[in-house]
Design an enzyme around this catalytic site. Structure first.
Site, PDB file in Angstrom:
ATOM      1  N   HIS A 540     -48.581  54.432  17.147  1.00  0.00           N
ATOM      2  CA  HIS A 540     -47.801  53.804  16.274  1.00  0.00           C
ATOM      3  C   HIS A 540     -47.534  52.658  16.267  1.00  0.00           C
ATOM      4  O   HIS A 540     -47.975  51.796  15.218  1.00  0.00           O
ATOM      5  CB  HIS A 540     -46.575  54.976  16.154  1.00  0.00           C
ATOM      6  N   HIS A 545     -48.393  48.689  13.457  1.00  0.00           N
ATOM      7  CA  HIS A 545     -47.280  47.838  13.301  1.00  0.00           C
ATOM      8  C   HIS A 545     -47.836  46.326  13.819  1.00  0.00           C
ATOM      9  O   HIS A 545     -47.822  45.466  13.095  1.00  0.00           O
ATOM     10  CB  HIS A 545     -45.956  48.005  13.986  1.00  0.00           C
ATOM     11  N   HIS A 731     -51.200  54.937   9.295  1.00  0.00           N
ATOM     12  CA  HIS A 731     -49.813  54.660   9.588  1.00  0.00           C
ATOM     13  C   HIS A 731     -49.038  55.886   8.937  1.00  0.00           C
ATOM     14  O   HIS A 731     -48.145  56.500   9.521  1.00  0.00           O
ATOM     15  CB  HIS A 731     -48.970  53.390   8.906  1.00  0.00           C
ATOM     16  N   ASN A 735     -46.552  58.477  11.262  1.00  0.00           N
ATOM     17  CA  ASN A 735     -45.208  58.185  11.105  1.00  0.00           C
ATOM     18  C   ASN A 735     -44.462  59.010  10.323  1.00  0.00           C
ATOM     19  O   ASN A 735     -43.506  59.467  11.128  1.00  0.00           O
ATOM     20  CB  ASN A 735     -45.089  56.898  10.352  1.00  0.00           C
ATOM     21  N   ILE A 884     -41.980  50.947   7.011  1.00  0.00           N
ATOM     22  CA  ILE A 884     -40.781  51.706   7.981  1.00  0.00           C
ATOM     23  C   ILE A 884     -41.180  51.801   9.253  1.00  0.00           C
ATOM     24  O   ILE A 884     -42.543  52.188   9.501  1.00  0.00           O
ATOM     25  CB  ILE A 884     -40.242  52.817   7.238  1.00  0.00           C
TER      26      ILE A 884
END
Length: 884
Positions: A540, A545, A731, A735, A884
């Site tokens: 993740h 990110h 993602h 997520n 997010i």
């Protein structure tokens, strides 16, 4: 032609390419007496006073400034008429002003306001290519779009802006916005080239000084702001990036001063200050920030550390039985007695307590029921569900095919000794439905979830904290019904005499009853702990990110907003720098939420830096990933060029369709602008962009041979497809399933606090007499559970203003009709994929689609059609970006 030929392409070939779609060149510079016409413009913006919770002061000061003639002015820039007195740049039209700023009433909510503006424009001015805007008001505003009507000879001209415009004294340059036209550098009208190049120069900044909210600078820095060494050695953390020991992707520069203790570390903001610098246009919009604050309010429970611990039931910081865990969702924790509540109120604002208390006023920290226990509260404990979540859970990207037995370690034996698996054929063949290990390997039916090599090098340090865990290997058999059957779990520790002596391992095999059944449940929990930590830190955080942020920075520094690749990629970067900055502030920092809730604790980010050494950009193309993990084999005759060896692999099945749709869209779009490989190689902005990504943004990987050369259309298509896939679908897959599966901590524990009990110990006796209590005392403690569940509830929620794959927040993002048509085809493909996903989820023969817990796999459901904009814990929908 110098702008295009700077990379060495022959002048003649480049001239042929550039002139194919080049705008008309400069018209005669002779003065022509032409009647000036008035053209109307519509300006759509959002005032600061609306966005900042009706900031009356800002509104009042803007009105005062307006009365004194300090207004918003605009000038159109011609793309064809030069101005000899201004370096032969595009001629500027007369200054025009936004009309009726004072009398135009803004909505009370964060909505758009329209203003009119009237320009004087002659036919010789030709096509307006850009405009300059100056804000002489007190406050900034968000400029959304500008539309000109009835431009002589051209009709309607549209500008997509989507940018904050601060008062003029905040800038040392003019704010320039370009029309919706798309230009490669060599196709840019000559009169606009200065503005194009100057805008990129402004966005790069000068590399010095602390950046302020109105700065629009995109620049790079190491991850040197995670620790607070001035608070003492316990809060010091190594700098990530720039060294062989701790390589890392770069993050956005803030320019804050160094700490006193360590000049290489950047001083942090106070913990609850969320105003960490990112370029203003990268910050959350009003709706998104409001949503984030509303749910973050509950997650700030670390503020309540001493008080929350005192609220836990009779055994401090422990769940005594599974009913205690379920109470979090069914009724919440009881509020404390009046004396304790009074103490809490002394420290915690009543507004926060009221939010935590929800609506019943009696209990607080009541969470939504996670999907994994909504239909059946015990199905998560089955072996079938344990295996299924490796294919359709929150971390479906690790499992691989076992191609040699016993499993082999890749760790250096001179450093770590013997690390190969100790699992034997005799231990597992009794569970293999009559198959031998050799037959299962031959028939591609043996699979492994392997976290051994990732964890073993740092396991001794991790276990020196309150964590007590293992490096795990889990073997599974693919059965005829398509499900995965766990065969064995190996738990390994470093040798007590030193790393070079190898691993000390124990192997556990399936059992359903008695103490053996309890031990097997614990073995699965240790494997889940490994997978949870690896998921959060690597699958993740690192692999979506962190690795995407350098692409965002380079795109804004090197690709103009009118560049076709900027327009292709920009929607997939929305909000990412902001959420990453917030993560550095409260999540991945020293003492932050991640260190408190995930088993590597204070070594979490160090571990992610060590594992970044294995990151390969091209391996994150989904087909490549599946082939590398051995869960697929090449098959030129199949639609995706490969055959899945686990046919009912929901992440891979749905993912390949999404990947194919993205790649088709990218291919169609790029073909509109690059007719040949030489056009890609000759694009200076594109080449500078790719060079900066490799040599600066991912500078610790700059010498890796796997980087595409970006010299062909195929290089560009594959790279852009991979970027979009990682930022959107990958993602989403890792997520938005967090709360549905890990919101119930016993299913996905993040910490183990003691080792497997040994016979003859009090812990083993408890295992026999009260297995649930023993299980709960081994996994995540009560306070960590509350904090962790609060966090993943926020991370798993879609914002109400989310923009999903196949959508754009601005319909007129380009004036290129062919690009719009290609994008509409992309959206239609996604709708068709949605229908097929729903059909597969209804097929009872596909047992991994829903599983014993009856949770349909929808994490790669695009959300393009009939998707509500309510947001929340929907468990479906692929946002365009890591938002997010």
């Amino acid at each position: 032609m110098g702008f295009c030929s700077s990379l060495g392409t022959s002048h003649k070939a480049m001239e042929v390419f550039c002139m194919k779609s080049k705008e008309s060149t400069i018209i005669s510079q002779k003065k022509v007496a032409v009647e000036t016409k008035k053209i109307k413009g519509t300006v759509v913006l959002m005032k600061k006073n609306v966005l900042d919770f009706n900031d009356i002061k800002a509104s009042l000061l803007d009105r005062i400034h307006e009365l004194f003639g300090k207004v918003v002015s605009m000038q159109i820039i011609s793309s064809v008429l030069p101005d000899p007195e201004n370096g032969f740049r595009g001629k500027l039209g007369k200054v025009a002003y936004l009309e009726k700023w004072i009398s135009t009433i803004s909505p009370t909510a964060a909505r758009e306001t329209q203003f009119t503006v009237t320009f004087e424009w002659g036919e010789t001015m030709g096509l307006p290519g850009a405009f300059i805007i100056k804000n002489h008001h007190h406050s900034q505003f968000f400029l959304k779009t500008v539309t000109l009507e009835d431009v002589p000879g051209h009709g309607r001209v549209h500008f997509v802006c989507n940018s904050w415009v601060y008062p003029t004294h905040r800038y040392k340059y003019n704010r320039v916005f370009f029309s919706s036209k798309t230009y490669l550098p060599c196709q840019t009208p000559d009169l606009l080239r200065y503005y194009r190049e100057e805008e990129l120069k402004n966005l790069r900044g000068n590399g010095t000084g602390e950046l302020k909210e109105w700065d629009r600078v995109y620049d790079y820095a190491y991850y040197n702001d995670l620790g607070s060494p001035d608070k003492g050695p316990d809060y010091a953390r190594p700098v990530l990036g720039g060294t062989q020991e701790y390589p890392y992707p770069r993050r956005g520069r803030t320019g804050r001063k160094p700490t006193k203790t360590d000049p290489n570390s950047e001083k942090r903001l106070p913990l609850l200050n969320l105003d960490i610098y990112v370029p203003r246009d990268e910050r959350f919009g009003h709706v998104k920030f409001s949503d984030f604050l509303a749910y973050a309010l509950k997650s700030l429970v670390q503020v309540l550390l001493p008080e929350l611990k005192s609220l836990c039931d009779k055994t401090i910081n422990e769940f005594d039985k599974f009913e205690d865990v379920l109470r979090l969702y069914e009724g919440g924790l009881k509020l404390p007695n009046g004396h304790t509540l009074g103490k809490i109120r002394e420290r915690i604002p009543w507004e926060l307590l009221r939010e935590l208390a929800r609506s019943d006023g009696e209990r607080f920290l009541k969470f939504p029921i996670p999907a994994v226990i909504k239909e059946d509260k015990s199905a998560w404990r089955t072996d079938e569900e344990f295996g299924r979540e490796m294919l359709a859970g929150v971390n479906p990207v690790i499992i691989r095919r076992l191609q040699e037995f016993p499993p082999v370690s890749k760790l250096d034996p001179e450093v770590y000794g013997k690390q190969n698996s100790s699992i034997t054929k005799e231990q597992i063949e009794k569970y293999m439905n009559g198959l031998t290990v050799d037959q299962a390997i031959e028939e591609n039916k043996l699979f492994i979830l392997d976290h051994h090599d990732a964890l073993m090098p740092c396991l001794k340090r991790i276990n020196s904290t309150t964590t007590k865990t293992y490096a795990t290997r889990t073997l599974l058999l693919l059965q005829d019904d398509g499900t995965l059957k766990p065969l064995a779990i190996e738990l390994s520790l470093p040798h007590p005499q030193g790393d070079s002596h190898g691993a000390v391992s124990k192997v556990f095999t399936p059992a359903e009853e008695g103490v053996e059944g309890t031990i097997w449940q614990l073995a699965k929990a240790y494997a889940a702990v490994n997978d949870s930590g690896y998921h959060q830190l690597i699958s993740h955080w690192l692999n979506t990110h962190a690795v995407i942020e350098p692409f965002i920075i380079a795109t804004n520094r090197q690709l103009s907003v009118v560049h076709p690749i900027y327009k292709l990629l920009d929607p997939h970067f929305r909000d990412t720098m902001n959420i990453n900055a917030l993560a550095r502030q409260i999540l991945i920092n020293a003492g932050g939420v991640l260190e408190r809730t995930v088993f590597p604790a204070t070594y979490a980010m160090e571990m992610s830096a060590v594992l970044y050494k294995n990151w390969v950009f091209t391996d994150h193309a989904l087909p490549t990933d599946l082939l590398n993990r051995g869960v697929a084999i090449p098959d030129p005759g199949s639609p995706h060029g490969l055959k899945l060896l686990i046919p009912d692999y929901p992440y891979a099945v749905d993912g390949l369709e999404i990947w194919s749709a993205i790649k088709t869209w990218v291919t169609d779009y790029i073909s509109l602008y690059y007719p040949s490989d030489s056009a890609v190689a000759a694009d200076p902005e594109l080449q500078f962009w790719w060079t900066e990504i490799r040599k600066v943004g991912h500078g610790d990987k700059k010498d890796e041979p796997w980087w595409p050369q970006m010299s062909t259309i195929a290089d560009l298509v594959n790279s852009a497809t991979t970027i979009i896939w990682v930022a959107s679908a990958l993602h989403a897959a890792v997520n938005f399933g967090q709360y549905p599966y890990a919101g119930f901590l016993p299913n996905r524990p993040t910490v183990s606090r003691r080792f497997m009990p040994e016979p003859g110990t009090p812990e083993f006796a408890e295992l026999e007499s009260d297995p649930d209590a023993a299980f709960l005392k081994t996994i995540t403690a009560q306070f960590q559970a509350l904090l962790g569940v609060s966090l993943i509830e926020i991370l798993s929620r879609h914002s109400t203003d989310e923009v999903y794959l196949g959508q754009r927040d601005t319909p007129e993002w380009t004036d290129d009709g062919e690009a719009i048509e290609a994008f509409e085809r992309f959206g239609k493909r996604l709708v068709e994929i949605e229908e097929r996903i729903l059909e597969r989820n209804r097929d009872e023969r596909l047992r991994n689609r829903v599983g014993p817990v009856k949770v349909p796999y929808t994490l790669l459901f695009p959300g393009t059609s009939d998707f509500t904009r309510e947001g929340g814990l929907t468990g479906k929908g692929i946002p365009n970006s890591i938002s997010i």
